[in-house]
Enzyme design. Structure first.
Site, PDB file in Angstrom:
ATOM      1  CG  HIS A  24       7.657   8.332  50.565  1.00 53.63           C
ATOM      2  ND1 HIS A  24       7.178   7.763  51.721  1.00 53.63           N
ATOM      3  CD2 HIS A  24       6.747   8.066  49.613  1.00 53.63           C
ATOM      4  CE1 HIS A  24       6.023   7.165  51.470  1.00 53.63           C
ATOM      5  NE2 HIS A  24       5.739   7.340  50.196  1.00 53.63           N
ATOM      6  N   GLY A  25       8.580  11.614  48.869  1.00 50.69           N
ATOM      7  CA  GLY A  25       7.867  12.322  47.820  1.00 50.69           C
ATOM      8  C   GLY A  25       8.711  12.394  46.569  1.00 50.69           C
TER       9      GLY A  25
END
Length: 154
Positions: free
Chosen positions: A66-67
């Site tokens: 994720h980011g």
């Protein structure tokens, strides 16, 4: 917010072929690039930055990369089932074959954490993981991911 708010049928990859973690992340970044109209290289860079903090391989063959992406309008997910599990530096040292990537707007801290928790809840469920692994198409993966969430939404 349910998984159907994070994942679209276009955000699912069935039988992704990758020989390593980087290839898997690149294929997922390429898919995400088409969904959010951002360069795949920017997405890949965001994912690799997060991986440097510690592997997003959470165990049981699951990874949750994720980011955050500046200017993104909403949280977007990509779900991939790998044809062959790959080493992901997971917490339990097991190879990964289910990857659910989330990209969130840069300022969506609480929503980002809620989305991660939702995906994590789904993928901690052994029955859900088994069903995803047994899915025979991208459509089936999407249906399992989004319908299972409704049963767990209590």
């Amino acid at each position: 917010m349910g998984l159907e708010d994070l994942l679209s049928p276009q955000g699912v990859i069935h039988n992704l072929r990758a020989s390593c973690k980087r290839e898997a992340l690149q294929a997922i970044a390429d898919k995400a690039s088409a969904l959010i109209d951002r360069p795949a290289a920017d997405i890949m860079s965001t994912l690799l930055e997060r991986e440097q903090l510690g592997s997003t391989g959470v165990g049981d063959g699951v990874a949750l990369p994720h980011g955050k992406i500046e200017g993104l309008g909403k949280i977007v997910g990509v779900l991939a089932r790998l044809e062959t599990p790959v080493s992901f530096d997971a917490l339990d040292d097991q190879p990964v074959d289910l990857v659910f990537m989330l990209l969130a707007p840069a300022n969506a801290t609480a929503a980002h954490l809620k989305a991660l928790a939702k995906v994590s809840r789904l993928l901690r469920d052994e029955d859900a993981r088994d069903a995803l692994r047994g899915a025979d198409s991208a459509e089936a993966l999407f249906a399992i991911a989004t319908s299972d969430q409704k049963h767990h939404a209590a």
